[in-house]
Scaffold this active site. Structure first.
Site, short mmCIF file in Angstrom:
data_model
loop_
_atom_site.label_atom_id
_atom_site.label_comp_id
_atom_site.label_asym_id
_atom_site.label_seq_id
_atom_site.Cartn_x
_atom_site.Cartn_y
_atom_site.Cartn_z
N CYS A 100 0.86 -1.19 0.00
CA CYS A 100 0.00 0.00 0.00
C CYS A 100 0.90 1.24 0.00
CB CYS A 100 -0.86 -0.02 1.26
SG CYS A 100 -1.82 1.47 1.48
N ASN B 77 8.57 -0.64 -10.14
CA ASN B 77 8.20 -1.15 -11.47
C ASN B 77 6.70 -0.96 -11.68
OD1 ASN B 77 9.21 -2.95 -13.84
ND2 ASN B 77 7.23 -3.78 -13.28
N GLU B 78 6.34 -0.24 -12.73
CA GLU B 78 4.94 -0.06 -13.13
C GLU B 78 4.01 0.21 -11.95
OE1 GLU B 78 3.65 -3.24 -15.73
OE2 GLU B 78 4.56 -2.26 -17.43
N GLU C 91 10.25 -1.48 -21.86
CA GLU C 91 9.93 -2.88 -22.15
C GLU C 91 9.22 -2.94 -23.50
OE1 GLU C 91 7.69 -4.66 -18.96
OE2 GLU C 91 9.04 -3.90 -17.42
N GLU D 275 5.40 -15.97 -15.49
CA GLU D 275 5.54 -15.48 -16.88
C GLU D 275 6.31 -16.45 -17.77
OE1 GLU D 275 7.00 -11.47 -16.39
OE2 GLU D 275 4.97 -10.74 -15.99
C1 GAL Z 1 5.10 -5.55 -17.55
C2 GAL Z 1 5.98 -5.71 -16.32
C3 GAL Z 1 7.00 -6.80 -16.48
C4 GAL Z 1 6.34 -8.02 -17.07
C5 GAL Z 1 5.73 -7.67 -18.39
C6 GAL Z 1 5.09 -8.84 -19.10
O1 GAL Z 1 3.86 -5.08 -17.21
O2 GAL Z 1 6.64 -4.51 -16.02
O3 GAL Z 1 7.56 -7.10 -15.22
O4 GAL Z 1 5.39 -8.51 -16.19
O5 GAL Z 1 4.74 -6.72 -18.18
O6 GAL Z 1 4.50 -8.46 -20.31
#
Ligand code: GAL
Length: 648
Positions: free
Chosen positions: A106, A140-141, A314, A362
């Site tokens: 949070c 991250n994001e 990315e 993933e």
């Molecule tokens: C992004 C994320 C990564 C990975 C990727 C997969 O949203 O920053 O860590 O999860 O997607 O597409």
């Protein structure tokens, strides 16, 4: 100009030098690491294991690679959550989120702020001047997996203090919100809860302030990290990777605390899942993605960043794992997406990820290498791309301002999320429709945040801004070009009320018209707008206007739909694709700006003295270059999923 996301902690150490030299051979220069590595950096409180990270950094450095080090806060480890469970975010149902994936914290939690400051400080002190490190990625994001809003007990008290600072007295809050409605008056800030678990929808002003509060939490959390890193790691840039089709916090405010904003580009996943496209369109675009989806975000984030600096941190290199359907990109698309990003001004394009993981959530997500460590077919595309890049010298080119600017912000998305007044009213789609029409007409587009300087633009488009920030009104007051305003603009006050003068609010200074009633339509209703004797399908949204202006276009019942006075234009409905092409084309004609109607899958972009043409479709197309053009790449015909570049 290329980078890659790498997880040394996923692979045996003996492999790292092979990976590093393969990266270098491929022409990769930047490597992002570390953003999910907390449990391996600190396996128990204050027991740190730096040896592997030291070794990884040295290995990459020796191969001539430059590192962006992530702060590992997107994944607080198990021992930490067990010690301090009040780090966890709480969901809408009032349940703490559980450990076992990521982003379970949070933003508001005092315990989490302490732990974040602790790990950031330790890492910044240890690696702040490491020669391999050129920049940092904070976390991250932010907000991924729906994590901006949290309903934990500490959020409630922090929200109450936030409200007290904002309104001063409870009477002012009651008046501003309009709590007399349904007997919601409060006597004390301490009585105010979080807007969830109510019988039916909570008060819109209450919800809007909770969005603002939650966005502020993201911004101050990020700023805390930025300040720590900046202090101990001078001369390294600070970045964060934002997402596509995502507006849950104020990105402009975030970018103000960064040196470079980056974003994560997954064109096929977005096209399949997040754009609300119909079945047939999704099928047609399944392996190429929508031709404007990545471009829109490049232009959006370029306009979000203070100095126009952005990266793609990315880039999808093959099938992803998270959309409803995950096709393999058509051969050529990864090269096309990379060149497209650079043409829109990206400094670097970095692929996610280096090697496909054989384990974890993933494992179905592609990398540049297969799970067995052998290059995936996409590597041949990247080799070809390297060859192209050597010819182009893109680093020296900058984006000249475009003729047309689209104004968009994040807060409007919160407002329409709270009061959609029609389930198809999705502002992402409306902004995108205007953008896409301009791109189909062959134009460069800038996407600006409200308050940006408008000087020099021939046309400014406000697709829909319910709340008109004063900075925008001030900028419009001095602006001399044309303005096209879309529906619902100026329809709300800061307190989520209808403005006393009705919509479009303060724009009535220039647009003498009033929106007296609005309607939304289910998809099956067949209605139309007629403009210049042509009939267009009306869907989603329409408004009834009171005005002395003679309308230029009408609804079926004869009432006005398209208005124009001086250099101001107002559309009292949700314009469809064909209407926008015709309408904007006529406006550009009046402005003497040359347009062309491009094929569905063809797009152009000008960067410096270079012209790019991108063909994301399955058939070869004629390149829209002048006769005798000086081609640096390609020629008179562009092959499917290919790029032509010429200079003039
Ligand atoms: C992004 C994320 C990564 C990975 C990727 C997969 O949203 O920053 O860590 O999860 O997607 O597409």
């Amino acid at each position: 100009m290329l980078g890659v996301c790498y997880y040394p902690e996923h692979w045996p150490e003996e492999r790292w030098s092979t990976d590093a030299s393969m990266m270098a051979d491929l022409g990769i220069r930047f490597v992002r690491i570390g953003e999910f590595a907390w449990s391996r950096l600190e396996p128990a409180r204050d027991r740190f294991d730096w040896t592997w990270l030291d070794h990884a950094l040295d290995t990459l450095n020796m191969a001539g690679l430059q590192v962006i080090l992530g702060t590992p806060t997107a994944t607080p480890p198990k021992w930490l959550i067990d010690q301090r469970p009040d780090i966890l975010a709480w969901d809408q149902n009032g349940q703490p989120r559980r450990f076992g994936s990521r982003r379970h914290y949070c933003f508001t939690s005092p315990a989490w702020r302490e732990e974040t400051a602790r790990i950031c400080l330790i890492m910044a002190k240890r690696y702040g001047d490491h020669p391999a490190i050129v920049g940092w990625q904070l976390d991250n994001e932010y907000g991924c997996h729906d994590t901006v809003l949290s309903f934990a007990p500490h959020c409630r008290s922090a929200f109450q203090s936030w409200l007290e600072r904002r309104y001063g007295t409870i009477d002012r809050l009651n008046k501003s919100w309009g709590t007399v409605f349904w007997a919601q008056d409060y006597q004390d800030f301490a009585q105010i809860g979080l807007p969830h678990q109510t019988v039916t929808e909570a008060h819109p002003a209450h919800r809007m302030d909770f969005w603002r509060f939650s966005s502020d939490q993201v911004i101050s959390y990020n700023r805390m990290q930025a300040e720590i890193i900046r202090q101990h790691s001078p001369e390294r840039f600070i970045s964060h990777n934002a997402m596509g089709l995502f507006h849950d916090f104020d990105h402009r405010a975030l970018a103000a605390d960064l040196d470079v904003i980056t974003w994560d580009s997954y064109p096929l996943g977005f096209t399949d899942q997040r754009m609300g496209l119909d079945e047939a369109t999704r099928a047609r675009l399944a392996t190429s993605g929508h031709p404007d989806i990545a471009a829109w975000h490049h232009d959006l984030y370029r306009g979000t960043s203070e100095g126009g600096r952005f990266w793609v941190m990315e880039q999808q290199p093959g099938p992803v794992n998270w959309a409803d359907h995950n096709p393999i990109p058509a051969p050529g698309m990864v090269r096309l997406w990379t060149l497209e990003a650079l043409a829109h001004g990206a400094e670097v394009v970095s692929y996610f990820r280096w090697r496909q993981a054989p384990f974890g959530q993933e494992q179905m997500h592609a990398g540049l290498l297969r799970p067995d460590g052998v290059p995936a077919p996409v590597v041949d595309e990247i080799k070809r791309l390297q060859h192209d890049l050597r010819k182009l010298d893109l680093g020296a080119k900058t984006s000249a301002p475009a003729n047309v600017a689209i104004i968009a912000d994040d807060a409007s998305h919160w407002i329409y999320g709270i009061q959609p007044q029609g389930m198809n009213f999705d502002l992402k789609a409306l902004n995108f429709a205007f953008y896409s029409a301009c791109r189909r007409l062959g134009l460069n587009v800038d996407v600006l945040r409200p308050g940006a300087d408008l000087t020099g633009y021939a046309l400014v488009i406000v697709p829909s801004l319910p709340l008109l920030p004063k900075a925008l009104i001030d900028a419009l007051a001095g602006y001399k070009g044309k303005v096209v305003v879309g529906p619902r603009s100026g329809s709300k006050t800061r307190e989520m009320q209808t403005p006393p003068e009705l919509a479009p609010g303060s724009l009535q200074t220039w647009l003498p018209l009033k929106v007296i009633q609005v309607g939304s339509l289910p998809p099956s209703v067949d209605r139309s707008v007629v403009w210049r004797n042509k009939r267009y399908r009306l869907a989603i949204w329409y408004e009834h206007i009171e005005s002395d202006l003679e309308p230029e276009g009408h609804f079926d019942d004869g009432s006005g739909a398209v208005f124009h006075t001086g250099h101001w234009h107002y559309l009292a409905f949700w314009p469809d694709e064909t209407f926008l092409l015709d309408y904007l084309e006529s406006i550009f004609e009046e402005l003497d700006i040359e347009t062309m109607r491009l094929a569905d899958s063809l797009r152009l972009r000008r960067l410096g003295d270079l012209n790019f043409a991108f063909n994301s479709g399955p058939e070869a197309l004629k390149t829209p270059a002048p006769d005798g053009a000086n081609f640096l790449l390609g020629g008179d015909e562009i092959e499917p999923r290919d790029v032509a570049i010429w200079r003039n």
